[in-house]
Write a protein that holds these residues in place. Sequence first.
Motif, short mmCIF file in Angstrom:
data_model
loop_
_atom_site.label_atom_id
_atom_site.label_comp_id
_atom_site.label_asym_id
_atom_site.label_seq_id
_atom_site.Cartn_x
_atom_site.Cartn_y
_atom_site.Cartn_z
N ILE A 1 22.89 35.57 29.41
CA ILE A 1 23.36 36.49 30.34
C ILE A 1 22.37 37.75 30.43
O ILE A 1 22.22 38.74 31.09
CB ILE A 1 24.66 37.30 30.04
N LEU A 2 21.14 37.47 29.79
CA LEU A 2 19.83 38.28 29.68
C LEU A 2 19.45 38.55 31.15
O LEU A 2 19.66 37.85 31.81
CB LEU A 2 18.75 38.06 28.96
N ASP A 3 18.81 39.74 31.23
CA ASP A 3 17.93 39.95 32.68
C ASP A 3 19.14 39.92 33.88
O ASP A 3 18.84 39.44 34.70
CB ASP A 3 16.86 38.93 32.79
N ASP A 4 20.07 40.78 33.51
CA ASP A 4 21.07 41.03 34.55
C ASP A 4 21.71 39.62 35.10
O ASP A 4 21.99 39.44 36.12
CB ASP A 4 20.86 41.70 35.94
N GLY A 5 21.67 38.65 34.24
CA GLY A 5 22.34 37.40 34.47
C GLY A 5 21.60 36.56 35.40
O GLY A 5 22.07 35.53 35.88
N THR A 6 20.32 36.78 35.56
CA THR A 6 19.69 35.98 36.77
C THR A 6 19.09 34.59 36.41
O THR A 6 18.76 33.88 37.06
CB THR A 6 18.04 36.69 36.99
N HIS A 7 19.32 34.38 34.92
CA HIS A 7 19.23 32.92 34.53
C HIS A 7 20.23 31.83 34.80
O HIS A 7 20.06 30.85 34.54
CB HIS A 7 18.72 32.88 33.14
N ILE A 8 21.42 32.50 35.07
CA ILE A 8 22.69 31.74 35.02
C ILE A 8 22.78 30.50 36.15
O ILE A 8 22.97 29.44 35.89
CB ILE A 8 23.93 32.52 34.94
N VAL A 9 22.46 30.89 37.33
CA VAL A 9 22.42 29.87 38.35
C VAL A 9 21.45 29.00 38.39
O VAL A 9 21.77 27.81 38.50
CB VAL A 9 22.58 30.64 39.86
N TRP B 1 26.45 40.33 35.85
CA TRP B 1 26.38 40.43 37.38
C TRP B 1 27.16 41.57 37.91
O TRP B 1 28.31 41.68 38.19
CB TRP B 1 27.16 39.00 37.94
N LYS B 2 25.97 42.51 38.17
CA LYS B 2 26.41 43.76 38.79
C LYS B 2 26.37 43.70 40.33
O LYS B 2 26.83 44.45 40.70
CB LYS B 2 25.74 44.94 38.13
N THR B 3 25.32 42.97 40.68
CA THR B 3 25.14 42.83 42.40
C THR B 3 25.44 41.65 42.68
O THR B 3 25.81 40.75 41.78
CB THR B 3 23.42 43.14 42.26
N LEU B 4 25.52 41.58 44.11
CA LEU B 4 26.04 40.30 44.68
C LEU B 4 25.25 39.22 44.35
O LEU B 4 23.84 39.24 44.37
CB LEU B 4 26.01 40.55 46.13
N GLN B 5 25.71 37.98 43.89
CA GLN B 5 25.22 36.85 43.44
C GLN B 5 25.41 35.64 44.47
O GLN B 5 26.58 35.24 44.74
CB GLN B 5 25.54 36.25 42.26
N TYR B 6 24.38 34.93 45.01
CA TYR B 6 24.57 33.97 46.17
C TYR B 6 24.72 32.76 45.35
O TYR B 6 23.85 31.86 45.69
CB TYR B 6 23.31 34.10 47.16
N THR C 1 29.86 33.98 47.31
CA THR C 1 29.40 34.99 46.23
C THR C 1 30.12 35.56 45.21
O THR C 1 31.43 35.20 45.42
CB THR C 1 28.73 36.06 47.28
N VAL C 2 29.46 36.00 44.26
CA VAL C 2 30.33 36.65 43.39
C VAL C 2 29.71 37.79 42.98
O VAL C 2 28.39 38.24 43.10
CB VAL C 2 30.47 35.83 41.86
N ILE C 3 30.46 38.89 42.68
CA ILE C 3 30.04 40.38 42.19
C ILE C 3 30.89 40.69 41.22
O ILE C 3 32.23 40.39 41.08
CB ILE C 3 30.11 41.52 43.46
N GLY C 4 30.45 41.66 40.38
CA GLY C 4 31.20 42.62 39.33
C GLY C 4 31.69 41.72 38.07
O GLY C 4 32.70 41.73 37.67
N ALA C 5 31.02 40.65 37.64
CA ALA C 5 31.36 39.78 36.74
C ALA C 5 30.58 40.35 35.37
O ALA C 5 29.33 39.92 35.10
CB ALA C 5 30.91 38.31 36.93
N PHE C 6 31.16 41.37 34.91
CA PHE C 6 30.83 42.39 33.92
C PHE C 6 30.13 41.45 32.65
O PHE C 6 29.17 41.72 32.02
CB PHE C 6 31.27 43.42 33.47
N ASN C 7 31.12 40.40 32.17
CA ASN C 7 30.61 39.70 30.91
C ASN C 7 29.55 38.75 31.28
O ASN C 7 29.01 38.16 30.28
CB ASN C 7 31.99 38.86 30.49
N LEU C 8 29.08 38.58 32.63
CA LEU C 8 27.86 37.88 32.76
C LEU C 8 26.69 38.95 33.19
O LEU C 8 25.57 38.28 33.47
CB LEU C 8 28.09 36.88 34.13
#
Length: 324
Positions: A37-45, A92-97, A83-90
Amino acid sequence: MADKKLIGVDLGGTTIKFAILTLDGDIQQRWSIDTNILDDGTHIVPSIIDAINHRLKLYDMTADQFIGIGMGSPGSVDLEAGTVIGAFNLNWKTLQYVKRDIETGTGMKFVIDNDANVAALGERWKGAGENEADVTFITLGTGVGGGLIANGQLLHGVAGSGGEIGHVTVETHNGYLCTCGKHGCLETVASATGIVRVARDMAEEYSGNSVLKKTLDDGEEISSKIVFDMAKSNDPLALMVVDKVTNYLGLALANAANLLNPSFVVIGGGVSAAGDFLLTRVDKAFKANTFPNVRETTAVRLATLGNEAGVIGAAWLARNAFVK
Ligand SMILES: [Zn+2]
C-alpha cells in the motif's frame, strides 16, 4: 466455451488472493501476494497484473483460455466505469482506473464489485447459500458489511449503497457514534471493535465477579474473541455482552429478512468463528423479530467458505458478466 476458466481476485488491505476456477466454481489453482500500500497504493494494480501474467506463463496458459477476471475491492466501486475511490486501507484516496488498467495489462475482460458483495456471491454460489436465488449475507469483521442477493442478482441501489447492513440503526437511544457520522449503527456494536466497546461500557457499570471485568480493570487488551471465549466459559459479564450484541444482530437480520424473505441469512467474517455459540443466540433474537411466514421460511446459518468466499464470488461475477 465449456473448458474456459475464470479468474477470481480478492483485494484486501494485507493480502491479495487469486484463484483460477472452472465455470462451475471449482478452484483449480490459488495463490496470494502481499498488498503493497506504499506510495498511495500505486503499486497495487501493477502487482495484480504481474501476478496474473506470471502465473499464466507458469501454467503455460494464455488469456484466450479465460472468460475473464472478477474482483472484489474495498472502497466505493463504480461498477460501470470499473473504478474505485476511497479505499483507505489501500491508501487509495483518488480515483483508480482498475478495470481499464487490468484489461490492458492482461488482455482479459474484467468486472469488479465491492468486497462484501463479492463474498456474498461466493457464499451464495458455493457455500451456505446453496445457490439459492435469494440470500442475505452479513460479514462481521473489523467493520460490518453485507450483500443482498434477490432473484439471483445483487441489489446495489441507485448509488451502490444497497446492502449496507452495518449501518442499519439498532440503538435509537444514546447509540454510539459510527464512522459514517450516524449514531446507533449495527457496526458500532457488532463489529469486532464494537463488541470490545460494548464490553468496556458494560464492565464500568458491572459490580459482580467477572474475569472479563477484572481483565479490563487491570488495563489488559481484550478482543471480541476473548469476550466470546469468556462467555463460553460462563463468565457472567461476558455472557451479558454476548447477549446484547447477538440481540442487536438478530434484530437487524430479522428486519432484513422481513423485507427480503431470503432462503438463508448467512453470517460470515472473523467474529463468526464463535460458531454455534453465536448462531443459536442470534437465531433466538432473529425468530423473536421476524414476521411469522419469514420465521418459517428463512434460516440463519454460518458461512462455510471462510476466506475463499472472495475469490469464488469474484469468479461468479466474471461468469455472470461474460458468459451469455
Ligand atoms: Zn454507520
